[in-house]
Design a protein around this motif. Structure first.
Motif, PDB file in Angstrom:
ATOM      1  N   THR A  10       0.809  -1.190  -0.215  1.00  0.00           N
ATOM      2  CA  THR A  10       0.156  -0.043  -0.089  1.00  0.00           C
ATOM      3  C   THR A  10       0.995   1.338  -0.033  1.00  0.00           C
ATOM      4  O   THR A  10       0.204   2.229  -0.334  1.00  0.00           O
ATOM      5  N   GLU A  11       2.379   1.089   0.361  1.00  0.00           N
ATOM      6  CA  GLU A  11       2.955   2.230   0.230  1.00  0.00           C
ATOM      7  C   GLU A  11       3.616   2.368  -1.051  1.00  0.00           C
ATOM      8  O   GLU A  11       4.675   1.623  -1.477  1.00  0.00           O
ATOM      9  N   ILE A  12       3.191   3.354  -1.969  1.00  0.00           N
ATOM     10  CA  ILE A  12       3.375   3.564  -3.319  1.00  0.00           C
ATOM     11  C   ILE A  12       4.660   4.515  -3.486  1.00  0.00           C
ATOM     12  O   ILE A  12       5.216   4.519  -4.665  1.00  0.00           O
ATOM     13  N   GLY A  13       4.752   5.188  -2.712  1.00  0.00           N
ATOM     14  CA  GLY A  13       5.946   6.378  -2.699  1.00  0.00           C
ATOM     15  C   GLY A  13       5.290   7.428  -3.753  1.00  0.00           C
ATOM     16  O   GLY A  13       3.994   7.846  -3.561  1.00  0.00           O
ATOM     17  N   THR A  14       5.988   7.910  -4.649  1.00  0.00           N
ATOM     18  CA  THR A  14       5.485   9.087  -5.423  1.00  0.00           C
ATOM     19  C   THR A  14       4.953   8.475  -6.694  1.00  0.00           C
ATOM     20  O   THR A  14       5.174   7.263  -7.004  1.00  0.00           O
ATOM     21  N   SER A  15       4.071   9.192  -7.519  1.00  0.00           N
ATOM     22  CA  SER A  15       3.507   8.402  -8.761  1.00  0.00           C
ATOM     23  C   SER A  15       3.418   9.750  -9.951  1.00  0.00           C
ATOM     24  O   SER A  15       3.449  10.957  -9.537  1.00  0.00           O
ATOM     25  N   HIS A  16       3.470   9.423 -11.077  1.00  0.00           N
ATOM     26  CA  HIS A  16       3.155  10.318 -12.035  1.00  0.00           C
ATOM     27  C   HIS A  16       2.169   9.551 -13.027  1.00  0.00           C
ATOM     28  O   HIS A  16       2.224   8.560 -13.535  1.00  0.00           O
ATOM     29  N   ALA A  17       1.148  10.521 -13.415  1.00  0.00           N
ATOM     30  CA  ALA A  17       0.132  10.052 -14.328  1.00  0.00           C
ATOM     31  C   ALA A  17       0.398  10.477 -15.682  1.00  0.00           C
ATOM     32  O   ALA A  17       0.568  11.824 -15.797  1.00  0.00           O
ATOM     33  N   TYR A  18       0.776   9.772 -16.872  1.00  0.00           N
ATOM     34  CA  TYR A  18       0.859  10.400 -18.110  1.00  0.00           C
ATOM     35  C   TYR A  18      -0.572  10.866 -18.639  1.00  0.00           C
ATOM     36  O   TYR A  18      -1.452  10.022 -18.384  1.00  0.00           O
ATOM     37  N   SER A  56       4.752  -6.222  -2.378  1.00  0.00           N
ATOM     38  CA  SER A  56       4.041  -6.579  -1.113  1.00  0.00           C
ATOM     39  C   SER A  56       4.681  -5.756   0.088  1.00  0.00           C
ATOM     40  O   SER A  56       5.881  -5.042  -0.120  1.00  0.00           O
ATOM     41  N   GLN A  57       4.044  -5.527   1.312  1.00  0.00           N
ATOM     42  CA  GLN A  57       4.682  -5.077   2.379  1.00  0.00           C
ATOM     43  C   GLN A  57       5.705  -5.877   2.991  1.00  0.00           C
ATOM     44  O   GLN A  57       5.898  -7.203   2.775  1.00  0.00           O
ATOM     45  N   VAL A  58       6.558  -5.307   3.636  1.00  0.00           N
ATOM     46  CA  VAL A  58       7.832  -6.222   3.916  1.00  0.00           C
ATOM     47  C   VAL A  58       7.350  -6.860   5.506  1.00  0.00           C
ATOM     48  O   VAL A  58       7.467  -8.008   5.852  1.00  0.00           O
ATOM     49  N   ASN A  59       6.865  -5.893   6.270  1.00  0.00           N
ATOM     50  CA  ASN A  59       6.554  -6.326   7.803  1.00  0.00           C
ATOM     51  C   ASN A  59       4.967  -6.729   7.831  1.00  0.00           C
ATOM     52  O   ASN A  59       4.349  -6.104   8.364  1.00  0.00           O
ATOM     53  N   THR A  60       4.890  -7.685   7.069  1.00  0.00           N
ATOM     54  CA  THR A  60       3.421  -8.236   7.117  1.00  0.00           C
ATOM     55  C   THR A  60       3.109  -8.539   8.341  1.00  0.00           C
ATOM     56  O   THR A  60       1.531  -8.668   8.483  1.00  0.00           O
ATOM     57  N   ASP A  61       3.635  -9.174   9.399  1.00  0.00           N
ATOM     58  CA  ASP A  61       3.296  -9.315  10.759  1.00  0.00           C
ATOM     59  C   ASP A  61       3.026  -8.112  11.602  1.00  0.00           C
ATOM     60  O   ASP A  61       2.521  -8.456  12.771  1.00  0.00           O
ATOM     61  N   LYS A  62       3.106  -7.023  11.098  1.00  0.00           N
ATOM     62  CA  LYS A  62       2.852  -5.821  11.797  1.00  0.00           C
ATOM     63  C   LYS A  62       3.251  -5.752  13.143  1.00  0.00           C
ATOM     64  O   LYS A  62       2.980  -5.099  14.139  1.00  0.00           O
ATOM     65  N   LYS A  63       5.128  -6.038  13.160  1.00  0.00           N
ATOM     66  CA  LYS A  63       5.688  -5.861  14.388  1.00  0.00           C
ATOM     67  C   LYS A  63       6.297  -4.493  14.736  1.00  0.00           C
ATOM     68  O   LYS A  63       6.669  -4.024  13.602  1.00  0.00           O
TER      69      LYS A  63
END
Length: 76
Positions: A10-18, A56-63
Motif C-alpha cells: 500500500t506504500e506506493i511512494g510518489t507517482s506520475h500519471a501520463y 508486497s509489504q515487508v513487515n506483514t506481521d505488523k511487528k
C-alpha cells in the motif's frame, strides 16, 4: 549484500500519471530496478539477498521492529 526496493504494497511512494492514463508508481519502478541490479550482481558472482521480489509489504506481521512502542512506516 542486501538490496531493498523500498516502498511496496500500500506504500506506493510518489507517482506520475501520463496524459494517456498510464501511471508510473515509485514502488513499481524501484522493484524493477532492484531486481535487475540483483541479477547483474549475481552474474558478477556476488551473493545477493533482497527484501522482496514482488509488490508486497515487508513487515506483514505488523511487528514493532524499531522498539518505539508503535507500528509505523519505520517498521516496514
Amino acid at each position: 549484500m542486501v538490496l531493498d526496493a523500498g516502498h511496496g504494497g500500500t506504500e506506493i511512494g510518489t507517482s506520475h500519471a501520463y496524459p494517456d492514463g498510464t501511471v508510473l508508481a515509485e514502488k513499481d519502478l524501484n522493484l524493477r530496478v532492484m531486481l535487475r541490479v540483483r541479477d547483474l550482481l549475481q552474474q558478477a558472482g556476488y551473493q545477493v539477498t533482497v527484501t522482496r521480489t514482488r509488490d508486497s509489504q515487508v513487515n506483514t506481521d505488523k511487528k514493532d521492529l524499531t522498539g518505539d512502542g508503535k507500528v509505523t512506516l519505520s517498521d516496514d
